[in-house]
Motif scaffolding. Sequence first.
Motif, PDB file in Angstrom:
ATOM      1  N   LEU A 175      60.202  12.944   3.630  1.00 17.91           N
ATOM      2  CA  LEU A 175      60.348  12.666   2.204  1.00 17.91           C
ATOM      3  C   LEU A 175      61.820  12.702   1.792  1.00 17.91           C
ATOM      4  N   ARG A 176      62.561  13.678   2.285  1.00 16.03           N
ATOM      5  CA  ARG A 176      63.984  13.749   1.944  1.00 16.03           C
ATOM      6  C   ARG A 176      64.717  12.503   2.440  1.00 16.03           C
ATOM      7  N   ALA A 177      64.449  12.077   3.653  1.00 16.41           N
ATOM      8  CA  ALA A 177      65.129  10.909   4.208  1.00 16.41           C
ATOM      9  C   ALA A 177      64.827   9.653   3.381  1.00 16.41           C
ATOM     10  N   ALA A 178      63.571   9.486   2.933  1.00 19.23           N
ATOM     11  CA  ALA A 178      63.215   8.319   2.133  1.00 19.23           C
ATOM     12  C   ALA A 178      63.916   8.340   0.780  1.00 19.23           C
ATOM     13  N   VAL A 179      63.964   9.513   0.146  1.00 20.76           N
ATOM     14  CA  VAL A 179      64.647   9.637  -1.148  1.00 20.76           C
ATOM     15  C   VAL A 179      66.131   9.302  -1.003  1.00 20.76           C
ATOM     16  N   GLU A 180      66.773   9.845   0.017  1.00 18.51           N
ATOM     17  CA  GLU A 180      68.195   9.578   0.217  1.00 18.51           C
ATOM     18  C   GLU A 180      68.449   8.119   0.558  1.00 18.51           C
ATOM     19  N   ARG A 181      67.521   7.511   1.280  1.00 23.16           N
ATOM     20  CA  ARG A 181      67.663   6.084   1.610  1.00 23.16           C
ATOM     21  C   ARG A 181      67.623   5.240   0.351  1.00 23.16           C
ATOM     22  N   LEU A 182      66.691   5.526  -0.534  1.00 28.36           N
ATOM     23  CA  LEU A 182      66.572   4.753  -1.771  1.00 28.36           C
ATOM     24  C   LEU A 182      67.791   4.933  -2.666  1.00 28.36           C
ATOM     25  N   LEU A 183      68.369   6.116  -2.672  1.00 25.34           N
ATOM     26  CA  LEU A 183      69.552   6.355  -3.508  1.00 25.34           C
ATOM     27  C   LEU A 183      70.746   5.521  -3.054  1.00 25.34           C
ATOM     28  N   ARG A 184      70.732   5.029  -1.827  1.00 26.20           N
ATOM     29  CA  ARG A 184      71.848   4.227  -1.315  1.00 26.20           C
ATOM     30  C   ARG A 184      71.615   2.731  -1.481  1.00 26.20           C
ATOM     31  N   LEU A 185      70.422   2.324  -1.904  1.00 33.36           N
ATOM     32  CA  LEU A 185      70.087   0.910  -1.942  1.00 33.36           C
ATOM     33  C   LEU A 185      70.418   0.286  -3.290  1.00 33.36           C
ATOM     34  N   PRO A 186      70.750  -1.022  -3.301  1.00 32.21           N
ATOM     35  CA  PRO A 186      71.054  -1.704  -4.558  1.00 32.21           C
ATOM     36  C   PRO A 186      69.776  -2.044  -5.319  1.00 32.21           C
ATOM     37  N   GLY A 187      69.891  -2.110  -6.640  1.00 28.34           N
ATOM     38  CA  GLY A 187      68.768  -2.577  -7.446  1.00 28.34           C
ATOM     39  C   GLY A 187      67.859  -1.496  -7.971  1.00 28.34           C
ATOM     40  N   VAL A 188      68.131  -0.216  -7.671  1.00 32.80           N
ATOM     41  CA  VAL A 188      67.310   0.876  -8.195  1.00 32.80           C
ATOM     42  C   VAL A 188      67.800   1.202  -9.605  1.00 32.80           C
ATOM     43  N   SER A 189      66.893   1.214 -10.576  1.00 32.80           N
ATOM     44  CA  SER A 189      67.276   1.447 -11.971  1.00 32.80           C
ATOM     45  C   SER A 189      67.843   2.851 -12.156  1.00 32.80           C
ATOM     46  N   GLN A 190      68.627   3.024 -13.209  1.00 29.84           N
ATOM     47  CA  GLN A 190      69.259   4.317 -13.466  1.00 29.84           C
ATOM     48  C   GLN A 190      68.218   5.406 -13.725  1.00 29.84           C
ATOM     49  N   ASP A 191      67.142   5.057 -14.416  1.00 33.91           N
ATOM     50  CA  ASP A 191      66.113   6.051 -14.701  1.00 33.91           C
ATOM     51  C   ASP A 191      65.442   6.533 -13.415  1.00 33.91           C
ATOM     52  N   VAL A 192      65.093   5.587 -12.556  1.00 33.04           N
ATOM     53  CA  VAL A 192      64.470   5.960 -11.282  1.00 33.04           C
ATOM     54  C   VAL A 192      65.468   6.710 -10.405  1.00 33.04           C
ATOM     55  N   ARG A 193      66.731   6.281 -10.415  1.00 31.10           N
ATOM     56  CA  ARG A 193      67.753   6.964  -9.628  1.00 31.10           C
ATOM     57  C   ARG A 193      67.913   8.410 -10.088  1.00 31.10           C
ATOM     58  N   ARG A 194      67.851   8.649 -11.394  1.00 30.55           N
ATOM     59  CA  ARG A 194      67.958  10.012 -11.918  1.00 30.55           C
ATOM     60  C   ARG A 194      66.789  10.860 -11.421  1.00 30.55           C
ATOM     61  N   ARG A 195      65.582  10.303 -11.428  1.00 29.02           N
ATOM     62  CA  ARG A 195      64.417  11.060 -10.974  1.00 29.02           C
ATOM     63  C   ARG A 195      64.455  11.278  -9.462  1.00 29.02           C
ATOM     64  N   LEU A 196      65.001  10.309  -8.722  1.00 32.39           N
ATOM     65  CA  LEU A 196      65.155  10.497  -7.275  1.00 32.39           C
ATOM     66  C   LEU A 196      66.144  11.624  -6.970  1.00 32.39           C
ATOM     67  N   LEU A 197      67.198  11.718  -7.765  1.00 36.06           N
ATOM     68  CA  LEU A 197      68.151  12.814  -7.580  1.00 36.06           C
ATOM     69  C   LEU A 197      67.475  14.160  -7.823  1.00 36.06           C
ATOM     70  N   HIS A 198      66.558  14.202  -8.786  1.00 40.72           N
ATOM     71  CA  HIS A 198      65.815  15.435  -9.026  1.00 40.72           C
ATOM     72  C   HIS A 198      64.964  15.804  -7.810  1.00 40.72           C
ATOM     73  N   GLN A 199      64.306  14.817  -7.203  1.00 41.45           N
ATOM     74  CA  GLN A 199      63.513  15.087  -5.999  1.00 41.45           C
ATOM     75  C   GLN A 199      64.413  15.521  -4.844  1.00 41.45           C
ATOM     76  N   ARG A 200      65.617  14.939  -4.798  1.00 43.79           N
ATOM     77  CA  ARG A 200      66.560  15.333  -3.744  1.00 43.79           C
ATOM     78  C   ARG A 200      66.935  16.807  -3.873  1.00 43.79           C
ATOM     79  N   VAL A 201      67.094  17.296  -5.093  1.00 45.65           N
ATOM     80  CA  VAL A 201      67.409  18.711  -5.307  1.00 45.65           C
ATOM     81  C   VAL A 201      66.248  19.583  -4.854  1.00 45.65           C
ATOM     82  N   ARG A 202      65.008  19.150  -5.118  1.00 44.25           N
ATOM     83  CA  ARG A 202      63.845  19.937  -4.711  1.00 44.25           C
ATOM     84  C   ARG A 202      63.744  20.047  -3.189  1.00 44.25           C
ATOM     85  N   LEU A 203      64.288  19.051  -2.474  1.00 39.85           N
ATOM     86  CA  LEU A 203      64.220  19.025  -1.012  1.00 39.85           C
ATOM     87  C   LEU A 203      65.540  19.440  -0.373  1.00 39.85           C
TER      88      LEU A 203
END
Length: 401
Positions: A175-203
């Motif tokens: 799960l951590r690897a998938a979250v970090e992968r998405l944070l590096r990809l183009p086209g992810v909205s700012q809202d989703v990116r913010r929530r992904l960063l929150h999941q990254r902190v949990r992991l």
Amino acid sequence: MTVVHLTEHAPAASVPLPDAAGRAIAASRILDTAAPDPYRTGHWTLRAGSKVGAVSLAVPGGDPVTVRITPKVPIGRLFFLIGYSLDPCGWRNGDVEVGDHDELLPALAHAVERQVDRALRQGLLQGYRTVEDSALVVRGRIREAEQIRRRFGAALPVEIAYDEFTTDIAENRILRAAVERLLRLPGVSQDVRRRLLHQRVRLADVSPLVRGQALPTGRATRLNARYQHALHLARVILDGSSPEHTAGELRVEGFLFPMNKLFEDFVTVALREAFRGTDRICRLQDPHHLDEAGEIRMKPDFVLYGSEGVPQAVADAKYKAEKAGGYPDGDLYQMLAYCTALGLREGHLVYAKGHAPHAAHRVRHAGIVIHQHALDLDRGPADLLREIRSLARQMAPGVTV
């Protein structure tokens, strides 16, 4: 940044592009066609194939360029095909929330974040992990071979191995690897990116995966049941179909999903599920040989065997839409070879779409009939599975599916 929007298998489009950006797209080989437009200066002719998603290219001496390829099928239907291929028993349409996104990567990022959030609501999953360490006290068992090899007979420190109950387990690492992968990809909205960063902190306390190594394997159990949907989507992100490499001076980073592989997986898995509970044996990508010497290899997508192990039916999935001139003749020749090598009188080609739901061709002097079936991916999940069951009944008459 230059952004290019294309649709899979759409007619070639003339797009205004700087020459450096056009050359970068051509060098990346992510499109079926990428060449200067001979009729319009400063334009490039671009045509997408069966890969969908988004990639970002760092153009040498110029601004980055992002290419976004939208699938023809609705995003919700695409996620049903992905989910069914991965887990036909536990995942059905509607299990994955994709929001209002109409492009694959933003929808995939949204879906992964929602599934990760659901998986972690009760806290991080814990499990036992084998730890190998050097210590001054004995814990677990002594690794005698390592003790002799490293310590040359010294009593301390001791080479030990023990099982630790921890959150640093394979499921959380994926799960951590998938979250970090998405944070590096183009086209992810700012809202989703913010929530992904929150999941990254949990992991944050989970060890990262080592790039280049195979994903940890595991099996679904009662203990990790709440993680399964998130893990399925995470593996889609990490399965190796995402380009992230440097070719010369060109750096490519993004996510491209092969629709032809997705369609093949869906058809073969759905056929296997249709025959579940019968006495038939289903094998996917089963290797065979065309010649008696065993030198010409072939791997049909789906082979159905009787209880005694004799081939009874063969099918091959083709992510192609029927054109005005019909389907490619090469597909018929390929299926003829399969039928000949397997000793079958009928073969089945399954296409993504066609003008007629079914056509049959009897081969001269061979007595072999090749069927061409068309699945309409615009139809709902229930209708698609109903069509697959109908195909299964044609492949094995008399078998209740």
